[in-house]
Design an enzyme around this catalytic site. Structure first.
Site, PDB file in Angstrom:
ATOM      1  N   ASN A   9       0.873  -1.184   0.000  1.00 17.16           N
ATOM      2  CA  ASN A   9       0.000   0.000   0.000  1.00 17.16           C
ATOM      3  C   ASN A   9       0.904   1.226   0.000  1.00 17.16           C
ATOM      4  OD1 ASN A   9      -1.828   2.034   0.478  1.00 17.16           O
ATOM      5  ND2 ASN A   9      -2.267   1.425   2.599  1.00 17.16           N
ATOM      6  N   LYS A  11       0.152   4.249  -0.254  1.00 11.13           N
ATOM      7  CA  LYS A  11      -0.483   5.445   0.329  1.00 11.13           C
ATOM      8  C   LYS A  11      -0.239   6.656  -0.587  1.00 11.13           C
ATOM      9  CE  LYS A  11       0.202   3.415   4.821  1.00 11.13           C
ATOM     10  NZ  LYS A  11       0.010   3.578   6.250  1.00 11.13           N
ATOM     11  N   GLU A  99      -6.929   4.670   7.755  1.00  9.28           N
ATOM     12  CA  GLU A  99      -6.705   6.097   7.476  1.00  9.28           C
ATOM     13  C   GLU A  99      -7.941   6.710   6.819  1.00  9.28           C
ATOM     14  OE1 GLU A  99      -2.961   5.543   5.474  1.00  9.28           O
ATOM     15  OE2 GLU A  99      -2.077   4.976   7.404  1.00  9.28           O
ATOM     16  N   GLU A 169      -5.680  -5.060  10.446  1.00  5.13           N
ATOM     17  CA  GLU A 169      -4.648  -4.067  10.704  1.00  5.13           C
ATOM     18  C   GLU A 169      -4.950  -3.360  12.019  1.00  5.13           C
ATOM     19  OE1 GLU A 169      -2.616  -2.825   6.828  1.00  5.13           O
ATOM     20  OE2 GLU A 169      -4.381  -1.579   7.022  1.00  5.13           O
ATOM     21  N   GLY A 175       2.173   2.180  10.835  1.00  9.58           N
ATOM     22  CA  GLY A 175       3.120   3.283  10.687  1.00  9.58           C
ATOM     23  C   GLY A 175       3.755   3.717  12.005  1.00  9.58           C
TER      24      GLY A 175
HETATM   25  C1  PEP Z   1      -0.923   0.041   6.005  1.00 12.43           C
HETATM   26  O1  PEP Z   1      -1.026   1.242   5.822  1.00 12.43           O
HETATM   27  O2  PEP Z   1      -1.768  -0.707   5.522  1.00 12.43           O
HETATM   28  C2  PEP Z   1       0.189  -0.435   6.818  1.00 12.43           C
HETATM   29  C3  PEP Z   1       0.168  -1.665   7.241  1.00 12.43           C
HETATM   30  O3  PEP Z   1       1.203   0.478   7.067  1.00 12.43           O
HETATM   31  P1  PEP Z   1       2.625   0.164   7.745  1.00 12.43           P
HETATM   32  O4  PEP Z   1       3.140  -1.114   7.165  1.00 12.43           O
HETATM   33  O5  PEP Z   1       3.468   1.339   7.379  1.00 12.43           O
HETATM   34  O6  PEP Z   1       2.382   0.052   9.222  1.00 12.43           O
END
Ligand code: PEP
Length: 252
Positions: A9, A11, A99, A169, A175
């Site tokens: 992802n 983003k 998000e 998640e 993050g």
């Molecule tokens: C995400 O945004 O789906 C995610 C898992 O981010 P990160 O790996 O940066 O924690």
């Protein structure tokens, strides 16, 4: 029997030139290396989709978007519909990322609508769920995830569930550098599979890929992926660096 998947992802990172370079380097890497049963998906910003699709066209890597509109078409300035996403060559779309739930106030009802539109457009959906830290601390994480799945997903038919990948998640791990322990991930993934089994039956539950997301990186991926109900990962930060991303795929 379940498909193993690593989805990146990106983003809101990288301009078009940078995105094409990264997609090209990942694609080239896996042209030389066998991917086995693992599926790899790159979920890029909308503006990258059509060009990245050209790069990935003859390779093994699939393409996805990170969102789509909650309406099919019409006077919705600035929105991008599921059909538009599909027309770029993308096969997947992420729906319900934390998000989007947090910053754009997307609730379960809206996410259910987006999921149905995406499937009608012929896209497969990576449906995200997960609790925030205060909910985990209050031991409400199972209740929250259950609600997100029941209201966001469980209006689908069993047949439609074939087009769903769930990504668990925990929001406190996204993050932040904090990762759920492999046992915490397994416990929630097993719970999600049980909910799907109760609603749709054992076959559907057994087939459903459930990905873990939240600060997954080369150093912790193998241990998390070793858990029986963890079928891969949704990767944010570490998907922006080719070496990190391919090591995570190789860990799978
Ligand atoms: C995400 O945004 O789906 C995610 C898992 O981010 P990160 O790996 O940066 O924690």
């Amino acid at each position: 029997m379940r498909k193993k998947i690593v989805a990146g992802n990106w983003k809101m990172n990288m301009d078009l030139t940078e995105g094409l370079k990264l997609a090209g380097s990942i694609d080239n890497y896996f042209k030389e290396k066998p991917l086995g049963k693992a599926g790899v998906i790159l979920c890029t910003p909308f503006i990258h989709l059509a060009s990245v699709s050209e790069i990935l066209k003859h390779g093994k890597i699939a393409l996805g978007a990170q969102n789509c509109a909650s309406e099919a078409s019409g006077a919705y300035t600035g929105e991008v519909s599921a059909w538009m996403v599909k027309s770029t060559g993308a096969e997947y779309v992420i729906i319900g990322h934390s998000e989007r739930r947090t910053y754009y106030h997307e609730d379960d009802k809206l996410l259910n609508k987006k999921t149905l539109l995406a499937m009608n457009a012929g896209l497969k959906v990576i449906f995200c769920c997960g609790e925030v830290l205060s909910e985990r601390e209050a031991k409400k994480h199972f209740i929250i995830v259950k609600r997100q799945l029941e209201e966001g997903l469980f209006s689908l038919t069993e047949e439609q569930m074939d087009n769903i990948i769930v990504a668990y998640e925990p929001v406190w791990a996204i993050g932040t550098g904090l990762t759920a322990t492999p046992d915490q991930a397994q416990e929630m993934h097993q719970y999600i599979r049980t909910l799907v089994k109760e609603k749709y039956g054992n076959d559907c539950a057994k087939k459903l890929p459930i990905l873990y997301g939240g600060s997954c990186k080369p150093s912790n991926a193998a241990e998390i992926f070793s858990k029986p109900d963890v079928d891969g990962g949704l990767i944010g930060g570490a998907s922006l660096k080719k070496d990190d991303f391919v090591s995570i795929v190789e860990a799978l």
